[in-house]
Scaffold this motif. Structure first.
Motif, short mmCIF file in Angstrom:
data_model
loop_
_atom_site.label_atom_id
_atom_site.label_comp_id
_atom_site.label_asym_id
_atom_site.label_seq_id
_atom_site.Cartn_x
_atom_site.Cartn_y
_atom_site.Cartn_z
N PHE A 41 -12.62 -3.49 3.58
CA PHE A 41 -11.22 -3.89 3.62
C PHE A 41 -10.74 -4.04 5.06
N TYR A 42 -11.12 -3.13 5.93
CA TYR A 42 -10.64 -3.15 7.30
C TYR A 42 -11.33 -4.22 8.14
N VAL A 43 -12.55 -4.55 7.79
CA VAL A 43 -13.22 -5.68 8.45
C VAL A 43 -12.48 -6.98 8.11
N MET A 44 -12.12 -7.15 6.84
CA MET A 44 -11.37 -8.34 6.45
C MET A 44 -9.99 -8.38 7.11
N ALA A 89 -1.72 -8.78 7.70
CA ALA A 89 -2.33 -9.27 8.94
C ALA A 89 -1.52 -10.40 9.53
N LYS A 90 -0.91 -11.21 8.68
CA LYS A 90 -0.08 -12.31 9.17
C LYS A 90 1.13 -11.76 9.93
N GLY A 91 1.66 -10.64 9.47
CA GLY A 91 2.76 -10.01 10.19
C GLY A 91 2.34 -9.49 11.55
N PHE A 92 1.14 -8.90 11.63
CA PHE A 92 0.65 -8.45 12.92
C PHE A 92 0.50 -9.64 13.87
#
Length: 431
Positions: free
Chosen positions: A224-227, A365-368
């Motif tokens: 999950f964290y790799v993705m 991730a888009k928010g980051f």
């Protein structure tokens, strides 16, 4: 190749294609809030004289709200179903642009961004979630078509919005198109529903688990964290281009250059925006379909590498109007697929029952990445060139391409093998 337990032939009825069409219609109507924003920034700056970076904070707020509330929206999708969530999203989407049409302060535009982020988040999360659940056998294609509606939807309205703005009324453009797109979403939401048990069938060509992970279980897995890391790296460059393309064109001196195709002529920026939306829309179903055939990780490597090289070329050759138009199209072609590839990969990896919540967290991730949009302006002002910004995000794309093959691919194989070891016979289809 193991043969999965398939659903009845009823799964292949036209009902799921109707669901897909309705979802695409909602995504098309919701697209302008993100993809047409770049047209409004120069006009807002001209009208009020605010700093460009301060105006672009509104875009960052929109993306952060849209993405970081997605896990909560996933909860409401599971509880109330897709129709109600999308209907509320349509209401908020229309309201956002109405607020922008009356805004006379930065805080007014920031408020519109919050409303827009909530509205588009509800529409986007629900339609993607519905496509993943209805089409496990064609996840890449179905979610690609759905996300493609969001990527290409604004191509239909870029010219009329640009025309209305050029006539001196950006506020009128906000108001009229806000009402239109909100109404379309609310009408289409009436027919949306999720699949009943036994209405879907699974793929025999792509690794897909039959175990439905909860959000807590998914968060305990390294994959999950790799993705999440890869998603953040790849989405940053595209968001930078989406929000800053008009500004980049202006600073490179190509914004007003007339691109002459003999049968018609158009200024470089509107032409590039229209082409980019089309390429962005094509990208999602195209790469999604390819990933259904050759696998998600190989497709990621191809697309992310293409995007990285395209961004480097844009930074080097972007002052040429023709190069600006063509290379920005290539960047969007290679960027749009992130939303089909990562959502399909998440559903393949963690199952579809709780995918609304799981992909909701991954989609953060888009928010980051959105946090880098105003930073891009500051870096450009400090260095005097967009090349520094573009080369930085290109490196991030190439790193993600490397991770797709070297890290994610073997990790997913181990993940599915571990599931197969504890799953009942026939519970895991794999190539």
């Amino acid at each position: 190749m193991a043969t999965p337990v398939t659903a009845p032939i009823a799964a292949q009825t036209s009902n799921r294609w109707l669901q897909l069409i309705l979802g695409v219609a909602c995504m098309v109507a919701a697209a302008n809030i993100q993809y047409a924003w770049t047209l409004f920034v120069p006009e807002i700056q001209k009208t009020f004289g605010w700093d460009r970076a301060a105006i672009q904070v509104a875009f960052t707020i929109f993306v952060v709200v849209q993405t970081w509330l997605t896990p909560i929206e996933g909860y409401f999708i599971d509880k109330y179903g897709p129709s109600r969530v999308v209907m509320f999203g349509g209401l908020m989407t229309g309201l956002a642009w109405v607020i922008n049409s009356y805004a006379t302060s930065l805080s007014g535009f920031y408020l519109g961004s919050v409303a827009g982020g909530i509205g588009v988040g509800c529409v986007y999360a629900t339609c993607i979630n519905n496509a993943l659940k209805w089409f496990p056998d064609k996840r890449g294609l179905a979610v690609g078509l759905t996300a493609g509606g969001y990527g290409a939807g604004s191509a239909l309205t870029i010219l009329p919005i640009a025309s209305m703005i050029s006539q001196g009324s950006y506020a009128q453009a906000f108001f009229i198109f806000g009402l239109i797109q909100g109404a379309i979403i609310m009408l289409a939401s009436i027919g949306l529903r999720g699949p009943a048990k036994g209405e879907v069938t699974y793929s025999t060509k792509v690794l897909q688990t039959r175990r439905d992970y909860t959000l807590r279980e998914a968060l305990r897995t390294p994959v999950f964290y790799v993705m999440l890391l890869m998603f953040t790296c790849t989405v940053t460059g595209g968001l930078m281009a989406v929000a800053q393309l008009g500004v980049i064109a202006q600073d490179l001196g190509v914004k007003e250059f007339q691109v002459n195709l003999y049968f018609f002529a158009m200024a470089a920026l509107p032409f590039a925006l229209m082409l980019d939306r089309i390429m962005n829309g094509i990208s999602r179903p195209l790469f999604g379909y390819v990933s259904d055939r050759i696998g998600r990780e190989k497709t990621m490597f191809i697309a992310f590498t293409m995007e990285g090289i395209g961004i480097v070329a844009l930074g080097y050759f972007g002052s040429n109007p023709w190069a600006f138009v063509i290379l920005s199209g290539i960047v969007f072609l290679a960027w749009g697929e992130v939303y089909s590839l990562f959502s399909a990969t998440a559903a393949d990896t963690f199952g579809s029952k709780h995918i609304g919540k799981i992909y909701g967290v991954l989609y953060c991730a888009k928010g980051f990445a959105a946090l880098f949009v105003p930073v891009g302006n500051l870096i450009m002002q400090a260095t005097g060139t967009w090349a520094t910004v573009l080369y930085t995000v290109a490196i991030m794309d190439l790193v993600a391409a490397f991770l797709a093959i070297v890290v994610l691919r073997p990790m997913l194989k181990r993940h599915h093998l571990a599931n197969a070891a504890v799953a009942p016979a026939g519970a895991l289809a794999h190539a």
